[in-house]
Scaffold this motif. Structure first.
Motif, PDB file in Angstrom:
ATOM      1  N   UNK A 187     -55.623  83.472  35.049  1.00 54.29           N
ATOM      2  CA  UNK A 187     -54.541  82.824  33.546  1.00 54.29           C
ATOM      3  C   UNK A 187     -55.900  83.446  32.637  1.00 54.29           C
ATOM      4  N   UNK A 188     -57.356  83.719  32.160  1.00 48.45           N
ATOM      5  CA  UNK A 188     -58.059  83.505  31.322  1.00 48.45           C
ATOM      6  C   UNK A 188     -57.873  84.888  31.416  1.00 48.45           C
ATOM      7  N   UNK A 189     -58.020  85.343  32.366  1.00 50.26           N
ATOM      8  CA  UNK A 189     -58.462  87.183  32.342  1.00 50.26           C
ATOM      9  C   UNK A 189     -57.282  87.620  32.359  1.00 50.26           C
ATOM     10  N   UNK A 190     -56.257  87.239  32.095  1.00 48.02           N
ATOM     11  CA  UNK A 190     -54.700  87.337  31.412  1.00 48.02           C
ATOM     12  C   UNK A 190     -53.523  87.943  32.058  1.00 48.02           C
ATOM     13  N   UNK A 191     -53.555  86.695  33.335  1.00 42.46           N
ATOM     14  CA  UNK A 191     -52.656  86.733  34.539  1.00 42.46           C
ATOM     15  C   UNK A 191     -51.545  86.058  34.078  1.00 42.46           C
TER      16      UNK A 191
END
Length: 85
Positions: free
Chosen positions: A40-44
């Protein structure tokens, strides 16, 4: 042709296998929740767990992130029910 962008967080199968054998599902829940948070933090935009047994951790994963978590069995059942109507 085009395809979607994909982020992958592959966990150590030896660690997962050992925790399963030791029946340490709380630790597996934590491991999968942390993996989901990193995605999620990586942009998923969503999470898909690509392992049958690890779907047992789906509630912990869903509780750890704000993005949708796709359970393949739920998605398949929904499609089957829709096609039967």
């Amino acid at each position: 042709n085009s395809s979607c962008k994909v982020l992958i967080n592959s966990v150590n199968f030896a660690e997962v296998s050992n925790l399963q054998k030791e029946d340490k599902w709380g630790k597996l829940d934590d491991l999968m929740a942390e993996a989901a948070k990193r995605l999620e933090l990586a942009g998923a935009k969503c999470i898909l767990i690509c392992a049958n047994t690890m779907h047992l951790t789906i509630n912990s994963v869903r509780n750890a992130v704000r993005i949708p978590v796709i359970h393949i069995a739920e998605a398949t059942a929904k499609k089957i029910k829709t096609s039967l109507n």
